[in-house]
Design a protein around this motif. Structure first.
Motif, PDB file in Angstrom:
ATOM      1  N   ALA A 421       0.818  -1.311  -0.019  1.00  0.00           N
ATOM      2  CA  ALA A 421      -0.095  -0.064  -0.099  1.00  0.00           C
ATOM      3  C   ALA A 421       1.059   1.332   0.135  1.00  0.00           C
ATOM      4  N   TYR A 422       0.724   1.979  -0.965  1.00  0.00           N
ATOM      5  CA  TYR A 422       1.556   3.213  -1.008  1.00  0.00           C
ATOM      6  C   TYR A 422       1.196   4.266  -0.046  1.00  0.00           C
ATOM      7  N   THR A 423       2.307   4.860   0.457  1.00  0.00           N
ATOM      8  CA  THR A 423       1.969   5.733   1.639  1.00  0.00           C
ATOM      9  C   THR A 423       1.817   7.416   0.660  1.00  0.00           C
ATOM     10  N   MET A 424       0.755   8.043   1.175  1.00  0.00           N
ATOM     11  CA  MET A 424       0.499   9.241   0.698  1.00  0.00           C
ATOM     12  C   MET A 424       1.524  10.191   0.945  1.00  0.00           C
ATOM     13  N   PRO A 425       2.145  11.088  -0.142  1.00  0.00           N
ATOM     14  CA  PRO A 425       3.139  12.024   0.113  1.00  0.00           C
ATOM     15  C   PRO A 425       2.524  13.243   0.474  1.00  0.00           C
ATOM     16  N   ASP A 426       3.269  14.242   1.350  1.00  0.00           N
ATOM     17  CA  ASP A 426       2.522  15.329   2.017  1.00  0.00           C
ATOM     18  C   ASP A 426       2.379  16.468   0.605  1.00  0.00           C
ATOM     19  N   ILE A 427       1.257  17.084   0.882  1.00  0.00           N
ATOM     20  CA  ILE A 427       1.020  18.442  -0.282  1.00  0.00           C
ATOM     21  C   ILE A 427       2.083  19.222  -0.161  1.00  0.00           C
ATOM     22  N   ASN A 428       2.531  19.519  -1.441  1.00  0.00           N
ATOM     23  CA  ASN A 428       3.868  20.309  -1.633  1.00  0.00           C
ATOM     24  C   ASN A 428       3.543  21.321  -2.742  1.00  0.00           C
ATOM     25  N   LEU A 429       3.483  22.630  -2.468  1.00  0.00           N
ATOM     26  CA  LEU A 429       3.159  23.753  -3.617  1.00  0.00           C
ATOM     27  C   LEU A 429       4.388  24.309  -4.154  1.00  0.00           C
ATOM     28  N   ASP A 430       5.516  23.558  -3.718  1.00  0.00           N
ATOM     29  CA  ASP A 430       6.987  24.583  -4.084  1.00  0.00           C
ATOM     30  C   ASP A 430       7.034  24.720  -5.506  1.00  0.00           C
ATOM     31  N   HIS A 431       6.883  23.571  -6.164  1.00  0.00           N
ATOM     32  CA  HIS A 431       7.217  23.732  -7.674  1.00  0.00           C
ATOM     33  C   HIS A 431       6.267  24.459  -8.093  1.00  0.00           C
ATOM     34  N   ILE A 432       5.051  24.373  -8.055  1.00  0.00           N
ATOM     35  CA  ILE A 432       3.919  25.336  -8.452  1.00  0.00           C
ATOM     36  C   ILE A 432       4.150  26.984  -8.350  1.00  0.00           C
ATOM     37  N   LYS A 433       4.569  27.001  -7.100  1.00  0.00           N
ATOM     38  CA  LYS A 433       4.866  28.376  -6.825  1.00  0.00           C
ATOM     39  C   LYS A 433       6.391  28.805  -7.727  1.00  0.00           C
ATOM     40  N   LYS A 434       7.288  28.018  -7.755  1.00  0.00           N
ATOM     41  CA  LYS A 434       8.385  28.284  -8.458  1.00  0.00           C
ATOM     42  C   LYS A 434       8.496  28.515  -9.902  1.00  0.00           C
ATOM     43  N   MET A 435       7.295  27.804 -10.535  1.00  0.00           N
ATOM     44  CA  MET A 435       6.827  28.008 -11.745  1.00  0.00           C
ATOM     45  C   MET A 435       6.030  29.203 -12.267  1.00  0.00           C
ATOM     46  N   THR A 436       5.506  30.073 -11.115  1.00  0.00           N
ATOM     47  CA  THR A 436       4.547  31.210 -11.081  1.00  0.00           C
ATOM     48  C   THR A 436       5.482  32.456 -11.033  1.00  0.00           C
ATOM     49  N   THR A 437       5.265  33.281 -11.922  1.00  0.00           N
ATOM     50  CA  THR A 437       5.736  34.685 -11.980  1.00  0.00           C
ATOM     51  C   THR A 437       4.594  35.487 -11.478  1.00  0.00           C
ATOM     52  N   GLY A 438       4.833  36.905 -11.433  1.00  0.00           N
ATOM     53  CA  GLY A 438       3.650  37.789 -11.030  1.00  0.00           C
ATOM     54  C   GLY A 438       2.618  37.804 -12.142  1.00  0.00           C
ATOM     55  N   PHE A 439       3.169  37.239 -13.585  1.00  0.00           N
ATOM     56  CA  PHE A 439       2.115  37.488 -14.661  1.00  0.00           C
ATOM     57  C   PHE A 439       1.358  36.221 -14.711  1.00  0.00           C
ATOM     58  N   GLY A 440       1.796  34.965 -14.246  1.00  0.00           N
ATOM     59  CA  GLY A 440       1.259  33.813 -14.475  1.00  0.00           C
ATOM     60  C   GLY A 440       1.924  32.791 -14.237  1.00  0.00           C
ATOM     61  N   MET A 441       1.471  31.492 -14.653  1.00  0.00           N
ATOM     62  CA  MET A 441       2.385  30.265 -14.648  1.00  0.00           C
ATOM     63  C   MET A 441       3.076  29.962 -15.698  1.00  0.00           C
ATOM     64  N   ILE A 442       4.290  29.602 -15.827  1.00  0.00           N
ATOM     65  CA  ILE A 442       5.326  29.474 -16.933  1.00  0.00           C
ATOM     66  C   ILE A 442       4.643  27.821 -17.567  1.00  0.00           C
ATOM     67  N   GLN A 443       4.861  27.780 -18.806  1.00  0.00           N
ATOM     68  CA  GLN A 443       4.614  26.492 -19.386  1.00  0.00           C
ATOM     69  C   GLN A 443       5.218  25.417 -19.053  1.00  0.00           C
ATOM     70  N   PHE A 444       6.692  25.482 -19.486  1.00  0.00           N
ATOM     71  CA  PHE A 444       7.345  24.360 -19.316  1.00  0.00           C
ATOM     72  C   PHE A 444       8.679  24.637 -18.365  1.00  0.00           C
ATOM     73  N   SER A 445       9.109  23.359 -18.231  1.00  0.00           N
ATOM     74  CA  SER A 445      10.452  23.541 -17.288  1.00  0.00           C
ATOM     75  C   SER A 445      11.450  22.549 -17.929  1.00  0.00           C
ATOM     76  N   GLU A 446      12.851  22.534 -17.370  1.00  0.00           N
ATOM     77  CA  GLU A 446      13.774  21.868 -17.914  1.00  0.00           C
ATOM     78  C   GLU A 446      14.180  21.215 -16.636  1.00  0.00           C
ATOM     79  N   ILE A 447      13.858  19.799 -16.865  1.00  0.00           N
ATOM     80  CA  ILE A 447      13.719  19.358 -15.378  1.00  0.00           C
ATOM     81  C   ILE A 447      12.922  19.782 -14.477  1.00  0.00           C
ATOM     82  N   ASN A 448      13.709  20.569 -13.317  1.00  0.00           N
ATOM     83  CA  ASN A 448      12.726  21.262 -12.346  1.00  0.00           C
ATOM     84  C   ASN A 448      13.021  22.898 -12.306  1.00  0.00           C
ATOM     85  N   GLN A 449      13.715  23.301 -13.301  1.00  0.00           N
ATOM     86  CA  GLN A 449      14.020  24.607 -13.512  1.00  0.00           C
ATOM     87  C   GLN A 449      12.979  25.503 -14.448  1.00  0.00           C
ATOM     88  N   PRO A 450      12.145  26.207 -14.322  1.00  0.00           N
ATOM     89  CA  PRO A 450      11.180  26.958 -15.006  1.00  0.00           C
ATOM     90  C   PRO A 450      12.074  27.324 -16.277  1.00  0.00           C
TER      91      PRO A 450
END
Length: 792
Positions: A421-450
């Motif tokens: 039975a797989y353990t549920m990971p914690d909810i984590n918004l870090d990458h969503i916030k990293k992908m978001t500028t003051g204008f909007g959410m960037i479309q793609f990333s290279e690995i985890n770099q926006p």
């Protein structure tokens, strides 16, 4: 002999005439305890002992516990000797002191008597049992529990004695684990061990956030330097002098080079010869005039600090001179940090550094090493390419994936004592916030770099607004409001004067030509779904946000009935359904009826006894269609919508679920009517389709209260956690991002907006369901309690 379990919670002793042999038992190991979770006992060296297998075991145990702590637990039995004793900080169940012969017998009896233990996992290294091989064999023969042995060293062309010892172990073990295919070949070829008994599970690697290299150099006062590094417990086998001899030529071409030698001297080496090898290296540095270009970090660094040093490294140098070194943990660590590697040809390196993932040189070849380093330092793009290739090749070796492979083997060997039975990971918004500028959410990333150059889309920002609104609904996290506002402003930015949305915006906020080349109906539908969902939360969100959303949606609905795209209509139905949950609108209901009737008409045109669908093929976002019809029933009460929704959804589920595993329709090949028997294309599975399926399953479960839907929802979510055809994680718990796709043989490691938001939407639905289940259970308990009181 005393009963080992007579006095739980204290250090117990096995008595003999000659001496007392300690076998430690922790406080949780008591007789009569309710056994809830089976236990696997791992016998291994363990920190604070400083050795590669100790670190390996600690990392593996942590990964297994994080992924499967509801399936089984790992008990730890460190291996010690009279000269190698330690005070442990982790919970330890037993200790095996190999210098006390009766300890083998005592531990075997303890394991056999322990009803919690269902299996034994042994991390084997020949040095652990040097001159104790007969005792170790006798210990294995005494065990009544299944045994899995992990061989950390496999020597080719064995002597007769070595061959016999390995085969003795292999004959007793239920299964054998090795870390490279080369090791498996040697066991089969040179030791005649059955192929079927051997499982290859690569040495685990750490998921790292891949922080900015220059910022890390600045942090450690290394700015302006080109960093070469090597690490690990120091001994002559590392042949660091190979690098020192190459450095003068490297420095000639690259004056800013600094070579970091990270790690203290191996404790066994210290006992035998002190710091003789380090002193030899120091003399060589002085002799070559390299004092300004070599730095010793004489410490066993904490893991986070070590990973940062490796991330700031420009080139990692692995110069072991042992041709039989099957695997190297230090090598694996460097790969996981994206280091371009120059390595000697140990089997691990030959197996991993393929397809331009690194450079291999001969043993002790300082000239070739200097040429390779100079070539890499002169070409940043080449270093980047090698790093990227290595990261993609090593994705399967993340500790989370190693844990999955181990757990699957444990389940297989356990005789049904273990059910995963797989353990549920914690909810984590870090990458969503990293992908978001003051204008909007960037479309793609290279690995985890926006990747800002990829621009923005309405699709991603609409989905992101839904996800963060979901999060706010669950957590009431105030910082969510600013992100909701960013995504809402982006949606407003995309709305044109005639009431239609454009989808594609570049890095400088200009609409691109792609808007004229692509059908934007689905994007318009997604925007209305997002706006409707936001408006449904009017009771908890700021009034100005709701007013903005209402006005935007009103303008967007002016020409909405012109849309005939199947999925666009479904998105619009969902948006209108949400807006009407609390405040009914005759106009909205009228549009829902109109669009739902179109879906019904499409269904009746295509569906027959064998094909219960709206179109003559299954493509992308399929589950949105039956879910939209169910929303139409919820909004209007028309029973036909409910009937066809369930009929079509059950048909879809029959095509994408096999047992407890989901495989959504591949984006590399649709499933066509009349060709259902054709083998579906392998790979091409995307997180967004898994997420849409989970959202639909949640909706159908809420209406029909069908345990099957709830079970499939959990199984579908496990696809992100490793329950897929590659048995690898799709969600990255280190970054909070989600990989962009599951292919036939590998994973797309880029963590773009669509996949990351899709994962979060699914995760939040699971969280809401879990909270609802707890609430129902609590209410039932209160209800039962009141009834008991009343009866009394």
């Amino acid at each position: 002999m005393i009963n080992l379990f007579a006095n739980p919670g204290i250090k117990l002793l096995l008595s003999t005439e000659k001496r007392q042999i300690p076998i430690s038992v922790n406080a949780t190991n008591s007789v009569g305890r309710n056994r809830k979770i089976p236990e696997v006992l791992m016998i291994t060296s363990y920190p604070p002992r400083e050795c590669g297998i100790a670190t390996y075991s600690q990392d593996l145990i942590k990964a297994l516990d994080n992924k499967f702590n509801q399936s089984f637990k790992i008990g730890i039995c460190p291996i010690e000797s009279l000269n190698e004793k330690h005070a442990y900080t982790d919970d330890i169940k037993y200790i095996l002191n190999t210098d006390q012969p009766d300890a083998f017998f005592g531990l075997a009896n303890a394991i056999n008597s322990d009803t919690d233990i269902c299996m034994v996992l042994i991390q084997h290294e020949f040095g652990f049992y040097a001159k104790k091989e007969p005792l170790f064999k006798e210990f294995l023969l005494l065990l009544k529990k299944p045994v899995i042995v992990v061989f950390h060293t496999i020597l080719p062309n064995p002597s007769e004695i070595l061959n016999m010892r390995v085969n003795d172990i292999a004959s007793i073990a239920k299964s054998i684990i090795v870390m490279t295919h080369s090791s498996k070949k040697i066991l089969v070829r040179d030791y005649a061990i059955r192929d079927a008994k051997i499982t290859v599970i690569p040495h685990g690697t750490h998921l790292v956030p891949h922080a900015d290299k220059e910022l890390l150099k600045d942090k450690f006062l290394l700015s302006g330097r080109s960093i070469l590094s090597t690490f690990g417990l120091l001994s002559s086998g590392k042949s660091i002098e190979t690098t020192l001899m190459a450095l003068p030529n490297i420095v000639r071409h690259n004056p800013t080079v600094l070579f970091l030698i990270i790690g203290k001297t191996h404790p066994s080496v210290i006992k035998q010869e002190g710091e003789k090898y380090r002193e030899l290296l120091t003399s060589k540095i002085e002799e070559l005039g390299l004092q300004k270009h070599v730095l010793f970090l004489n410490a066993f660094l904490p893991l986070p600090e070590l990973l940062e040093y490796l991330q700031l490294t420009d080139i990692y140098l692995f110069t072991s001179k042992d041709p039989n070194q099957a695997v190297s943990g230090t090598f694996s660590y460097a790969l996981s940090c994206g280091c371009p590697i120059v390595s000697t040809p140990i089997p691990h390196a030959i197996e991993v550094l393929r397809d331009d993932a690194g450079i291999i040189i001969d043993f002790s070849d300082s000239q070739k090493l200097s040429e390779a380093v100079n070539k890499l330092l002169a070409n940043q793009q080449l270093r980047k390419k090698i790093s990227s290739n290595a990261l993609h090749l090593m994705a399967s070796t993340a500790w989370q994936n190693a844990a999955i492979s181990h757990a699957m083997l444990l389940e297989k060997i356990s005789n049904q004592n273990i059910t995963l039975a797989y353990t549920m990971p914690d909810i984590n918004l870090d990458h969503i916030k990293k992908m978001t500028t003051g204008f909007g959410m960037i479309q793609f990333s290279e690995i985890n770099q926006p990747d800002l150059a990829s621009g923005y889309t309405l699709d991603d920002n609409a989905r992101a607004m839904i996800a963060i609104a979901q999060h706010f609904e669950l957590t009431n996290e105030e910082t969510d409001i600013q992100y909701i506002a960013i995504y809402l402003n982006f949606i407003k930015y995309c709305l044109q004067a005639e009431g239609k949305f454009l989808n594609y915006v570049d890095a400088v906020n200009v609409f691109t030509d792609q808007n004229h080349e692509t059908n934007l109906a689905d994007s318009n539908g997604r925007a209305i779904w997002a706006l409707g969902y936001l408006i449904s939360l009017r009771d908890i969100l700021p009034e100005e946000i709701i007013a903005d959303a209402e006005l935007t949606m009103k303008r967007a609905l002016l020409s909405i009935t012109d849309i005939h795209s199947t999925r666009a209509m479904a998105f619009i139905i969902k948006g209108l359904y949400y807006r009407n949950i609390k405040y009914k609108s005759f106009k909205d209901i009228s549009i829902i009826l109109q669009l739902a009737n179109r879906l019904v008409q499409m269904y009746r045109h295509e569906a027959d006894k064998e094909w219960r669908w709206f179109e003559s093929y299954l493509t992308y976002a399929n589950s949105i269609l039956p879910e939209a019809l169910l929303c139409a029933w919820l909004a209007t009460g028309d029973p036909l919508y409910k009937e066809l929704a369930k009929e079509s959804f059950d048909f879809l589920l029959s095509k994408i679920f096999t047992g407890n595993t989901i495989k959504v329709i591949s984006n590399k090949g649709w499933l066509h009517k009349g060709k259902e028997a054709v083998q579906l294309t392998a790979g091409g599975e995307q997180p967004i389709d898994i997420a849409y399926t989970i959202l639909a399953l949640n909706r159908f479960n809420s209406v029909f209260a069908n345990e099957t839907y709830l079970c499939k929802m959990k199984n579908a979510f496990n696809w992100f956690l490793g329950n897929n055809h590659l048995h690898r994680i799709i969600y990255n718990p280190c970054t909070g991002g989600c990989y962009d796709g599951l292919e036939e043989n590998d994973i797309n490691l880029n963590q773009g907006a669509e996949s990351t938001v899709s994962y979060l939407m699914a995760r939040l639905v699971i969280e809401k369901n879990n909270l609802r289940a707890i609430e129902i259970k609590l209410n039932n308990s209160i209800h039962v309690g009141k009834r008991i009181v009343k009866t009394a």
